[in-house]
Design a protein around this motif. Structure first.
Motif, mmCIF file in Angstrom:
data_model
loop_
_atom_site.group_PDB
_atom_site.id
_atom_site.type_symbol
_atom_site.label_atom_id
_atom_site.label_comp_id
_atom_site.label_asym_id
_atom_site.label_seq_id
_atom_site.Cartn_x
_atom_site.Cartn_y
_atom_site.Cartn_z
ATOM 1 N N MET A 38 0.850 -1.240 -0.066
ATOM 2 C CA MET A 38 -0.002 -0.122 -0.007
ATOM 3 C C MET A 38 0.646 1.437 -0.084
ATOM 4 S SD MET A 38 -3.345 1.059 1.162
ATOM 5 C CE MET A 38 -3.814 -0.156 2.388
ATOM 6 N N ILE A 39 0.517 2.084 -0.720
ATOM 7 C CA ILE A 39 1.259 3.475 -0.749
ATOM 8 C C ILE A 39 1.073 4.414 0.468
ATOM 9 C CG2 ILE A 39 1.195 5.571 -2.033
ATOM 10 C CD1 ILE A 39 0.255 4.144 -4.603
ATOM 11 N N LYS A 40 2.109 4.914 0.926
ATOM 12 C CA LYS A 40 2.107 5.666 2.121
ATOM 13 C C LYS A 40 2.222 7.195 1.833
ATOM 14 C CE LYS A 40 5.862 3.449 3.594
ATOM 15 N NZ LYS A 40 6.922 3.101 4.580
ATOM 16 N N VAL A 41 1.335 7.765 2.519
ATOM 17 C CA VAL A 41 1.233 9.270 2.094
ATOM 18 C C VAL A 41 1.452 10.152 3.565
ATOM 19 C CG1 VAL A 41 -0.483 11.097 1.455
ATOM 20 C CG2 VAL A 41 -0.450 8.731 0.371
ATOM 21 N N VAL A 42 2.034 11.161 3.471
ATOM 22 C CA VAL A 42 1.897 11.953 4.503
ATOM 23 C C VAL A 42 1.307 13.490 4.045
ATOM 24 C CG1 VAL A 42 3.368 13.579 6.024
ATOM 25 C CG2 VAL A 42 3.857 11.255 5.478
ATOM 26 N N HIS A 43 0.532 13.900 4.986
ATOM 27 C CA HIS A 43 -0.324 14.768 4.529
ATOM 28 C C HIS A 43 -0.052 16.004 5.254
ATOM 29 C CE1 HIS A 43 -4.587 16.566 3.473
ATOM 30 N NE2 HIS A 43 -3.843 17.252 3.181
ATOM 31 N N TYR A 44 0.157 17.253 4.694
ATOM 32 C CA TYR A 44 0.464 18.566 5.400
ATOM 33 C C TYR A 44 -0.765 19.513 5.312
ATOM 34 C CZ TYR A 44 2.467 23.085 6.544
ATOM 35 O OH TYR A 44 2.632 24.269 7.176
ATOM 36 N N PHE A 103 -8.438 7.634 -2.536
ATOM 37 C CA PHE A 103 -7.397 6.566 -2.641
ATOM 38 C C PHE A 103 -7.974 5.382 -2.498
ATOM 39 C CE2 PHE A 103 -4.259 9.640 -0.436
ATOM 40 C CZ PHE A 103 -3.890 10.096 -1.568
ATOM 41 N N LYS A 104 -9.123 4.869 -2.202
ATOM 42 C CA LYS A 104 -9.575 3.987 -2.067
ATOM 43 C C LYS A 104 -8.808 2.780 -1.245
ATOM 44 C CE LYS A 104 -13.074 4.323 -5.559
ATOM 45 N NZ LYS A 104 -12.419 4.957 -6.734
ATOM 46 N N ASP A 105 -8.414 1.645 -1.787
ATOM 47 C CA ASP A 105 -7.475 0.974 -1.060
ATOM 48 C C ASP A 105 -5.895 0.920 -1.633
ATOM 49 O OD1 ASP A 105 -9.347 -0.055 0.353
ATOM 50 O OD2 ASP A 105 -10.079 -1.616 -0.835
ATOM 51 N N GLU A 106 -5.701 1.907 -2.397
ATOM 52 C CA GLU A 106 -4.534 1.971 -3.150
ATOM 53 C C GLU A 106 -3.449 2.651 -2.030
ATOM 54 O OE1 GLU A 106 -3.143 2.525 -7.406
ATOM 55 O OE2 GLU A 106 -5.080 3.334 -7.454
ATOM 56 N N ALA A 107 -3.819 3.588 -1.278
ATOM 57 C CA ALA A 107 -3.035 4.393 -0.283
ATOM 58 C C ALA A 107 -3.369 4.731 0.969
ATOM 59 C CB ALA A 107 -2.685 5.498 -1.194
ATOM 60 N N GLU A 108 -2.654 5.072 1.763
ATOM 61 C CA GLU A 108 -3.391 5.416 3.115
ATOM 62 C C GLU A 108 -2.346 6.628 3.643
ATOM 63 O OE1 GLU A 108 -2.864 3.090 6.449
ATOM 64 O OE2 GLU A 108 -1.042 1.950 5.937
ATOM 65 N N ILE A 109 -3.050 7.381 4.331
ATOM 66 C CA ILE A 109 -2.362 8.463 5.047
ATOM 67 C C ILE A 109 -1.667 8.067 6.190
ATOM 68 C CG2 ILE A 109 -2.583 10.868 6.084
ATOM 69 C CD1 ILE A 109 -4.722 11.424 3.971
ATOM 70 N N ILE A 110 -0.589 7.860 6.515
ATOM 71 C CA ILE A 110 0.025 7.241 7.495
ATOM 72 C C ILE A 110 0.047 8.372 8.613
ATOM 73 C CG2 ILE A 110 1.363 5.262 6.618
ATOM 74 C CD1 ILE A 110 3.947 7.078 6.750
ATOM 75 N N ILE A 118 9.744 19.518 10.479
ATOM 76 C CA ILE A 118 8.749 18.604 9.493
ATOM 77 C C ILE A 118 9.632 17.711 8.585
ATOM 78 C CG2 ILE A 118 6.952 18.778 7.670
ATOM 79 C CD1 ILE A 118 6.316 21.640 9.075
ATOM 80 N N LEU A 119 10.799 18.169 8.369
ATOM 81 C CA LEU A 119 11.783 17.412 7.415
ATOM 82 C C LEU A 119 12.143 16.080 8.325
ATOM 83 C CD1 LEU A 119 13.626 20.067 5.264
ATOM 84 C CD2 LEU A 119 12.049 18.377 4.536
ATOM 85 N N ALA A 120 12.422 16.276 9.436
ATOM 86 C CA ALA A 120 12.945 15.090 10.137
ATOM 87 C C ALA A 120 11.639 14.096 10.381
ATOM 88 C CB ALA A 120 13.265 15.803 11.566
ATOM 89 N N TRP A 121 10.560 14.754 10.664
ATOM 90 C CA TRP A 121 9.458 13.592 10.704
ATOM 91 C C TRP A 121 9.069 12.995 9.574
ATOM 92 C CZ3 TRP A 121 5.705 17.839 13.259
ATOM 93 C CH2 TRP A 121 6.201 17.970 14.464
ATOM 94 N N VAL A 122 9.021 13.594 8.415
ATOM 95 C CA VAL A 122 8.824 13.255 6.903
ATOM 96 C C VAL A 122 10.114 11.992 6.752
ATOM 97 C CG1 VAL A 122 8.173 13.402 4.439
ATOM 98 C CG2 VAL A 122 7.607 15.111 6.308
ATOM 99 N N LYS A 123 11.080 12.376 7.067
ATOM 100 C CA LYS A 123 12.235 11.414 6.751
ATOM 101 C C LYS A 123 11.878 10.172 7.578
ATOM 102 C CE LYS A 123 17.061 11.204 6.818
ATOM 103 N NZ LYS A 123 18.433 11.580 7.066
ATOM 104 N N GLU A 124 11.636 10.252 8.785
ATOM 105 C CA GLU A 124 11.419 9.116 9.600
ATOM 106 C C GLU A 124 10.300 8.243 9.205
ATOM 107 O OE1 GLU A 124 11.128 10.448 13.416
ATOM 108 O OE2 GLU A 124 9.843 8.560 14.176
ATOM 109 N N LEU A 125 9.125 8.884 8.666
ATOM 110 C CA LEU A 125 7.914 8.333 8.226
ATOM 111 C C LEU A 125 7.998 7.680 6.924
ATOM 112 C CD1 LEU A 125 5.588 11.203 9.159
ATOM 113 C CD2 LEU A 125 5.193 8.888 10.148
ATOM 114 N N ASN A 126 8.917 8.205 6.134
ATOM 115 C CA ASN A 126 9.319 7.811 4.872
ATOM 116 C C ASN A 126 8.214 7.223 4.056
ATOM 117 O OD1 ASN A 126 11.249 7.146 2.839
ATOM 118 N ND2 ASN A 126 11.303 5.057 3.484
ATOM 119 N N PRO A 127 7.343 8.238 3.537
ATOM 120 C CA PRO A 127 6.338 8.120 2.548
ATOM 121 C C PRO A 127 6.573 7.790 1.196
ATOM 122 C CG PRO A 127 6.332 10.234 3.210
ATOM 123 C CD PRO A 127 7.476 9.642 3.848
ATOM 124 N N ASP A 128 5.548 7.362 0.359
ATOM 125 C CA ASP A 128 5.835 7.405 -0.893
ATOM 126 C C ASP A 128 5.657 8.514 -1.838
ATOM 127 O OD1 ASP A 128 6.477 4.316 -1.189
ATOM 128 O OD2 ASP A 128 4.562 4.485 -0.351
#
Lengths: 427, 348
Positions: B1-7, B43-50, B71-81
């Protein structure tokens, strides 16, 4: 009123045979007869004929011209007036065209500005001529001949072959007939009151040094902007003499089947009054550019036009003609749509044209000619791959060891045509 | 599943309006907030906002470096697609924040990003050429439409699929021309466009003309023999050694140099910083680009009143029009203050 009936003779296949004829949509070609026609010119040492069909694993290169065979069945003049037929005004009566096929002339002339036609694969999507059954005439010059002497030899050879094949249709019954009617200036205004008066302004490549176009046999760079009945081109009034970048030069096939003319005729009498075609040139001297664009604008005004479509041929230097024409015609209050193509760099990030003006607010683009494409190795080459690395759009690494070719689409015949002949665009 | 981070900002996180714009960045792992719900549905089942990252607009813009690095440090750790910012509609500071953080995520973490905003949002002009920016309506009423365009583009980016032309994948033209095949041939499109133009109906040009800022010349100087003339050039002439390090291409600044007492520019004293032309002739004799020698002669002969004692210079090669404009706006004021009557502007 002037009226031209254009009969379509559908050609579904080409085969070599003992006698040249068209039977049930199959064109049979007597190889020796055609060779004899090509070799009438003492500047051509030898020629080979080949057939390339849609979907075949075949690459044709270097391509000079693409020509649709036609025959004049009724009415004044003959096909390619002032070139093959005697000078006489054409565009009326009855003409038959062999649809679904073309004569392709190939072989080295300049080397760097002849194109590629792939009959299959990704390259085929970029050239309209991959959809045709092509009779390819590969010519070889006599030794020691200069390019400017040899170019007309191949140019004329293609026309002679096309006319010879067109003649085979003279007694046939067309599969489909299109009718094109145009009016005199006063007549049109009376018959189609209230409809916007529209013309097609076509810029003809005339930079010289093998960048030439001929109108009734006259070198376009020695002409003043003038008016034509739009049906004249359907009998071959304008022919190509170009060795310009393959993607945006107009082969003779495109002149015969000009898309703007056909699509304006579609609207003629319904939403517009298609008054006429105006032709102008693309000379390299500033005074010529100014004079020619002054004249197009003046003609647009004289004809009381409301709108025009303006097409270009080539790029760079002619961009200035395009913008001059557009600016001056718009300044006469005539609404203008231009058709061009782009050289936005391989990354698509550069400014696309060499000139610009706010008056050019309605632009149709044939796409970015610098886009890079990898053409797969195909089973057969008609012509030679000797020039793929030096062709415009190629580079020293184009032809790769595995037989694939990496080129800009600039090298593909008709890829970014600026009469809107193709479907490619860009945003 | 594709991982998304949303700002998103404090408003869309339903924390509050302007009065809460000061809140620092917050990270809500596993939570979907505001327009995130619409993205989730799209996104249906293709991606989720982590994770959803929320930051106050004032905080972000006033503590830019701090906010960015947190924020960059968080996103780096979360490593979304893929990273999604906004949509910001016509909220100016929010738009700038979306563009800034999306650009930073792409540049510093190599994670593709997409944002969305109204075309007149200042963030659009600042970032549309760097981050895929979906044009939205000017208010949150356009949220559904915005998400319906941003979501598929985000998925494409996450899957590293080729992105089509701006009109196909619904992003603002970003200075990169992309080819594609239209459904109608060019001639038919031209006729259709002409019919619209003739009927005064709206139409969309396929290639907007670049903005050529043409400036009408001032009227002629009445009496040149009394005029103070200054030299300005984009030909890159600088004192030998290029003391202010004007870049050879895409210059970030201009130079101001005193030529009091200078009657001739020589190979030993001046050179060009310009990287866009063969510099040999300019370096041999910089008077070829800025004619100090001839102007000194004319000054002596009384043909001109005076050659101004300073010249202004930059490199035109690949330099953004916006930069050139800013340079000129600044030094024109200096020229006016110094009583200069006319300028000779040379290019190469």
């Amino acid at each position: 009123m002037r009226r031209l009936e254009l009969g379509h003779i559908n050609i579904t296949d080409i085969q070599f045979g003992s006698e040249s004829k068209i039977e049930n949509g199959v064109l049979y070609v007597d190889e020796e007869a055609v060779k004899a026609i090509v070799l009438e010119d003492e500047r051509i040492k030898d020629c080979k004929l080949d057939i390339a069909k849609p979907g075949e694993s075949v690459r044709i290169t270097p391509v000079k011209d693409v020509i649709e065979p036609r025959v004049k069945v009724e009415g004044r003049g003959g096909i390619f007036p002032g070139v093959i037929s005697k000078v006489d005004t054409v565009g009326e009566g009855k003409t038959y065209a062999l649809k679904g096929m073309a004569v392709v002339t190939a072989g080295k002339i300049v080397g760097f500005q002849e194109g590629i036609i792939d009959m299959t694969g990704p390259g085929a999507d970029y050239t309209p001529f991959s959809k045709l059954n092509n009779l390819v005439v590969v010519c070889e010059p006599v030794e020691g001949i200069k390019q400017h002497d040899y170019e007309p030899a191949v140019r004329f050879a293609g026309f002679r072959v096309a006319v010879y094949l067109g003649e085979l249709a003279r007694e046939l019954t067309p599969d489909k007939v299109e009718v094109f009617e145009t009016y005199g200036i006063m007549e049109g205004a009376e018959k189609l009151p209230g409809l916007p008066r529209v013309a097609y302004v076509q810029m003809l490549q005339s930079q010289g040094l093998l960048h030439d176009t001929y109108v009734y046999g006259v070198d376009a760079k020695k002409t003043l902007s003038t008016i034509m009945t739009p049906t004249e081109i359907m009998d071959g009034a304008i022919v190509s003499g170009n060795c310009v970048s393959a993607c945006d030069k107009n082969p003779t096939y495109v002149h015969l089947n000009n898309g703007v003319v056909h699509d304006l005729f579609e609207e003629h009498g319904k939403t517009i009054n298609f008054v006429c075609q105006i032709i102008t040139n693309e000379n390299v001297y500033l005074a010529d550019k100014q004079r020619s664009s002054d004249w197009t604008a003046k003609l647009c005004r004289l004809l009381d036009l409301d709108g025009i479509v303006l097409s270009q041929e080539g790029f760079g230097n002619p961009d200035t003609d395009l913008i001059m024409n557009c600016k001056k015609i718009e300044a006469e209050g005539v609404k203008t749509v231009i058709i061009t193509d782009e050289y936005a760099g391989r990354d698509g990030k550069s400014q696309s044209l060499a000139d610009a003006d706010v008056a050019a607010d309605a632009v149709i683009t044939g796409g970015n000619a610098n886009q890079v494409i990898v053409l797969p190795k195909l089973d057969k080459v008609i012509g030679t791959l000797d020039y793929v690395n030096t062709i415009a759009g190629g580079n020293e690494h184009s032809l790769r060891e595995d037989g694939t070719i990496e080129v800009e689409i600039q090298a593909i015949t008709g890829a970014t045509n600026e009469t809107g002949f193709g479907y490619l665009s860009a945003r | 599943m594709i991982k998304v981070v949303h700002y998103i900002n404090q408003f869309f996180a339903q924390i509050g309006g302007e009065e809460m714009a000061h809140i620092p960045a917050e990270r809500h792992d596993g939570e979907v907030k505001g327009p995130g719900a619409a993205f989730k549905a799209a996104f249906k089942d293709e991606a989720e906002i982590i994770s959803t990252i929320v930051c106050g607009d004032s905080y972000f813009n006033e503590h830019l470096e701090e906010a960015k690095s947190t924020i960059l440090a968080w996103v780096k750790e979360l490593n979304p697609d893929v990273f999604i910012a906004g949509p910001a509609f016509n909220a100016g500071r929010y738009g700038v924040a979306c563009g800034t953080i999306a650009d930073a995520v792409q540049e510093e973490l190599g994670i593709p990003a997409v944002t969305g905003m109204y075309v007149e949002n200042p963030g659009a002009d600042m970032f549309k050429n760097k981050v895929y920016t979906v044009p939205t309506k000017n208010s949150a009423a356009g949220a559904r439409d915005a998400v319906s365009k941003m979501a598929p583009l985000a998925l494409k980016l996450a899957k590293k699929e080729a992105i089509g032309a701006s009109c196909q994948d619904n992003y603002m033209p970003n200075g990169t021309r992309v080819n594609f095949f239209e459904e109608k041939r060019g001639s038919r499109r031209a006729v259709d466009m002409l019919l619209k133009k003739l009927a005064d109906k709206p139409f969309v040009t396929e290639y907007p003309m670049p903005d050529f800022d043409r400036v009408a010349p001032n009227p002629a100087v009445k009496d040149i023999s009394k005029a103070t003339i200054a030299i300005v050039t984009s030909g890159g002439i600088v004192p030998k050694g290029n003391p202010d390090h004007i870049e050879s291409s895409n210059a970030s600044h201009y130079g101001e140099y005193d030529i009091t007492g200078v009657t001739d520019l020589t190979e030993a004293t001046y050179e060009t910083a310009h990287g866009g032309y063969d510099p040999v002739y300019a370096n041999e004799d910089s008077d070829r680009v800025i004619p100090v020698d001839v102007l000194r002669d004319m000054e002596k002969e009384g043909i001109i009143g005076k050659l101004h004692n300073k010249f202004y210079t930059t490199v035109g090669n690949g330099t953004a029009v916006a930069s050139s404009k800013a340079f000129a706006e600044e030094f024109s004021q200096k020229l006016l203050a110094d009583g200069v009557d006319a300028v000779i502007l040379t290019s190469t």
